[in-house]
Design a protein around this motif. Structure first.
Motif, PDB file in Angstrom:
ATOM      1  N   VAL A 199       4.997  -8.063 -12.613  1.00  0.00           N
ATOM      2  CA  VAL A 199       5.793  -8.540 -11.369  1.00  0.00           C
ATOM      3  C   VAL A 199       5.370  -9.265 -10.464  1.00  0.00           C
ATOM      4  O   VAL A 199       5.830 -10.201  -9.873  1.00  0.00           O
ATOM      5  CB  VAL A 199       6.543  -7.520 -10.888  1.00  0.00           C
ATOM      6  CG1 VAL A 199       7.615  -6.708 -11.811  1.00  0.00           C
ATOM      7  CG2 VAL A 199       5.779  -6.464 -10.019  1.00  0.00           C
ATOM      8  N   GLN A 200       3.941  -9.139 -10.339  1.00  0.00           N
ATOM      9  CA  GLN A 200       3.107 -10.116  -9.337  1.00  0.00           C
ATOM     10  C   GLN A 200       3.041 -11.411  -9.908  1.00  0.00           C
ATOM     11  O   GLN A 200       3.305 -12.399  -9.461  1.00  0.00           O
ATOM     12  CB  GLN A 200       1.710  -9.456  -9.074  1.00  0.00           C
ATOM     13  CG  GLN A 200       1.536  -8.187  -8.545  1.00  0.00           C
ATOM     14  CD  GLN A 200       0.295  -7.461  -8.671  1.00  0.00           C
ATOM     15  OE1 GLN A 200      -0.757  -8.145  -9.260  1.00  0.00           O
ATOM     16  NE2 GLN A 200       0.045  -6.389  -7.745  1.00  0.00           N
TER      17      GLN A 200
ATOM     18  N   LYS B 173       7.174  -8.520  -3.576  1.00  0.00           N
ATOM     19  CA  LYS B 173       6.352  -9.811  -3.833  1.00  0.00           C
ATOM     20  C   LYS B 173       7.063 -10.979  -3.788  1.00  0.00           C
ATOM     21  O   LYS B 173       6.683 -12.146  -3.426  1.00  0.00           O
ATOM     22  CB  LYS B 173       5.770  -9.772  -5.138  1.00  0.00           C
ATOM     23  CG  LYS B 173       4.416  -8.785  -5.333  1.00  0.00           C
ATOM     24  CD  LYS B 173       3.151  -9.371  -4.672  1.00  0.00           C
ATOM     25  CE  LYS B 173       2.624  -8.962  -3.634  1.00  0.00           C
ATOM     26  NZ  LYS B 173       2.013  -7.665  -3.517  1.00  0.00           N
ATOM     27  N   LEU B 174       8.400 -10.916  -4.537  1.00  0.00           N
ATOM     28  CA  LEU B 174       9.031 -12.268  -4.511  1.00  0.00           C
ATOM     29  C   LEU B 174       9.583 -12.576  -3.256  1.00  0.00           C
ATOM     30  O   LEU B 174       9.320 -13.877  -2.970  1.00  0.00           O
ATOM     31  CB  LEU B 174      10.417 -11.981  -5.742  1.00  0.00           C
ATOM     32  CG  LEU B 174      10.770 -13.251  -6.088  1.00  0.00           C
ATOM     33  CD1 LEU B 174      10.060 -14.072  -6.950  1.00  0.00           C
ATOM     34  CD2 LEU B 174      12.317 -12.579  -6.792  1.00  0.00           C
TER      35      LEU B 174
ATOM     36  N   ALA C 288       0.682  -1.240  -0.092  1.00  0.00           N
ATOM     37  CA  ALA C 288       0.000   0.030  -0.133  1.00  0.00           C
ATOM     38  C   ALA C 288       0.925   1.322   0.081  1.00  0.00           C
ATOM     39  O   ALA C 288       0.423   2.212  -0.801  1.00  0.00           O
ATOM     40  CB  ALA C 288      -0.878  -0.049   1.108  1.00  0.00           C
ATOM     41  N   PHE C 289       2.080   1.259   0.649  1.00  0.00           N
ATOM     42  CA  PHE C 289       2.944   2.390   0.665  1.00  0.00           C
ATOM     43  C   PHE C 289       3.563   2.484  -0.634  1.00  0.00           C
ATOM     44  O   PHE C 289       3.683   3.711  -1.291  1.00  0.00           O
ATOM     45  CB  PHE C 289       4.271   2.210   1.681  1.00  0.00           C
ATOM     46  CG  PHE C 289       4.868   3.182   1.571  1.00  0.00           C
ATOM     47  CD1 PHE C 289       4.773   4.489   1.792  1.00  0.00           C
ATOM     48  CD2 PHE C 289       6.486   2.964   1.013  1.00  0.00           C
ATOM     49  CE1 PHE C 289       5.829   5.499   1.569  1.00  0.00           C
ATOM     50  CE2 PHE C 289       7.345   3.883   0.406  1.00  0.00           C
ATOM     51  CZ  PHE C 289       6.980   5.102   0.997  1.00  0.00           C
TER      52      PHE C 289
ATOM     53  N   ALA D 170      -0.646 -11.948  -0.114  1.00  0.00           N
ATOM     54  CA  ALA D 170       0.057 -11.281  -1.238  1.00  0.00           C
ATOM     55  C   ALA D 170      -0.954 -10.147  -2.031  1.00  0.00           C
ATOM     56  O   ALA D 170      -1.952 -10.618  -2.573  1.00  0.00           O
ATOM     57  CB  ALA D 170       0.924 -11.735  -2.192  1.00  0.00           C
ATOM     58  N   SER D 171      -0.887  -8.869  -1.612  1.00  0.00           N
ATOM     59  CA  SER D 171      -1.646  -8.033  -2.368  1.00  0.00           C
ATOM     60  C   SER D 171      -1.397  -8.066  -3.980  1.00  0.00           C
ATOM     61  O   SER D 171      -0.387  -7.976  -4.355  1.00  0.00           O
ATOM     62  CB  SER D 171      -1.504  -6.513  -1.676  1.00  0.00           C
ATOM     63  OG  SER D 171      -2.385  -5.551  -2.467  1.00  0.00           O
ATOM     64  N   THR D 172      -2.497  -8.015  -4.623  1.00  0.00           N
ATOM     65  CA  THR D 172      -2.484  -8.107  -6.254  1.00  0.00           C
ATOM     66  C   THR D 172      -3.472  -7.016  -6.684  1.00  0.00           C
ATOM     67  O   THR D 172      -3.129  -5.948  -6.998  1.00  0.00           O
ATOM     68  CB  THR D 172      -2.672  -9.593  -6.801  1.00  0.00           C
ATOM     69  OG1 THR D 172      -4.045  -9.986  -6.308  1.00  0.00           O
ATOM     70  CG2 THR D 172      -1.536 -10.484  -6.428  1.00  0.00           C
ATOM     71  N   LYS D 173      -4.712  -7.609  -6.866  1.00  0.00           N
ATOM     72  CA  LYS D 173      -5.616  -6.536  -7.556  1.00  0.00           C
ATOM     73  C   LYS D 173      -5.973  -5.248  -6.427  1.00  0.00           C
ATOM     74  O   LYS D 173      -6.308  -4.329  -6.810  1.00  0.00           O
ATOM     75  CB  LYS D 173      -7.126  -7.328  -7.593  1.00  0.00           C
ATOM     76  CG  LYS D 173      -7.556  -8.065  -6.278  1.00  0.00           C
ATOM     77  CD  LYS D 173      -8.957  -8.338  -6.672  1.00  0.00           C
ATOM     78  CE  LYS D 173      -9.373  -8.927  -5.469  1.00  0.00           C
ATOM     79  NZ  LYS D 173     -11.074  -9.450  -5.470  1.00  0.00           N
TER      80      LYS D 173
END
Ligand code: M6R
Length: 364
Positions: free
Chosen positions: A336-337, A240-241, A58-59, A154-157
């Motif tokens: 990247v996601q 994410k990775l 979010a940041f 893991a945040s995506t959408k």
């Protein structure tokens, strides 16, 4: 449920086009190409300064927002992670405003930053996904991302929806401050309205991204590079990775390479480059070429115009749809996601529930 998908994360990745469409239609008028923001708790035409704060992904959405708002609205922005902001005792300007970003609206550090900012006299707008969350309730105003429930840790959408909202805010602020003409507004709005279909095209690159993932899965360390508004997306790729595949990754502004990290480059470290054509292309490409000259294995995401020049030294080039430089961060977040997702699947980790992590971090 997950439907036909193996993981919630995979399902949520495939919701990008729909979620981006829903979020953008909420704040853009496709007929008049105008931005329609809800009532804000401050007048963007008059605020002297803006603070943006949040945690994690979010940041990083907020950090992209900073590039956009400074560029399009000429409004100075201070962006800091909430866990730092809350203890930094920042000098807050009278009449200032803040934007806090959160999927859950329950993150403890972000809540603490919210309270500190309000006590410091700032008008706080939150960009949240959960309308009945603590943050939405305690802020002076809220703008909703229309991402629907996000189950994968893991945040995506939710992340791309946050970017979409920040983009709409930046255009609206630019208009309010008379930095953008109606013509500019129409051009930028049009660029955003093309994002959902471009997102769908990117999801069709799945097989190519899976091949790239097979390479990345063998690495111990991975570098992600971007420049300008793509820099926070490079950080997001690394986050994410790390988060779901447990591979060490770092995101860097491409121009910082020669100030230290280039010493790490050898043929064991894949360098994932986010390098769309546009005003910053040549600069990033020359940083990549320097890395390639030191044995670095460059894996680049670019568009049709970037493929030729990057193919001269990159090991792999994945072509994404050609979009405006403005919309690029939203689109480049998706591969990247996807990359992190496929690497995690190959490594056999628990994609939706990575170790040591919670979906919503409600303790400090
Ligand atoms: O609910 P929030 O958006 O406030 O959460 C903030 C972070 O904890 C979150 O984005 C975290 O970094 C994600 N797990 C990243 O994928």
């Amino acid at each position: 449920g997950k439907g036909n998908y193996r993981h919630f994360m995979e399902k949520e990745l495939h919701e990008h086009p729909a979620v981006l469409g829903d979020t953008l239609r909420q704040y853009l008028d496709p007929k008049t190409l105008e931005v329609r923001l809800p009532r804000l708790p401050f007048d963007p035409g008059r605020v002297p300064r803006l603070t943006i704060s949040a945690c994690g992904s979010a940041f990083l959405a907020g950090a992209v927002g900073r590039y956009w708002i400074e560029e399009l609205a000429r409004l100075p922005v201070d962006a800091d992670v909430a866990s730092e902001l809350r203890y930094r005792n920042p000098p807050l300007q009278e009449g200032g405003a803040a934007i806090l970003v959160s999927q859950s609206g329950e993150t403890a550090d972000t809540m603490a930053a919210l309270r500190l900012l309000r006590e410091g006299g700032q008008k706080v707008l939150s960009v949240v996904n959960v309308p009945e969350s603590s943050m939405a309730r305690e802020s002076d105003g809220a703008v909703l991302t229309v991402a629907g429930p996000e189950i994968g840790v893991a945040s995506t959408k939710a992340f791309t929806a946050q970017l979409a909202v920040m983009a709409c805010l930046a255009i609206g602020f630019g208009r309010a401050r008379r930095e953008l003409t109606t013509l500019d507004e129409g051009r930028l709005t049009q660029a955003l309205l093309e994002v959902p279909s471009h997102a769908a095209e990117i999801l069709e690159k799945d097989a190519q991204i899976r091949e790239l993932a097979a390479e990345v899965a063998k690495a111990r360390d991975v570098l992600f590079l971007g420049r300008g508004s793509l820099t926070p997306i490079a950080f997001e790729g690394a986050l994410k990775l790390k988060e779901i595949s447990y591979i060490h990754a770092e995101g860097y502004a491409a121009g910082e390479m020669k100030h230290g990290p280039i010493a790490l480059i050898d043929s064991n470290v894949p360098v994932i480059a986010l390098c769309p054509s546009g005003p910053l292309f040549e600069k990033t490409a020359s940083n990549l070429q320097e890395a390639a000259a030191r044995g670095g294995r460059i894996m680049a995401f670019t568009d049709a115009d970037g493929v030729g020049p990057l193919s001269r030294f990159a090991e792999r080039v994945i072509e994404l749809p050609k979009a405006s430089a403005f919309a690029a961060p939203i689109l480049y977040a998706i591969p990247v996601q996807l990359l992190a997702y496929h690497v995690a699947v190959l490594k056999g980790t628990d994609v939706d529930q990575p170790r040591n992590l919670a979906k919503s971090v409600t303790v400090e």
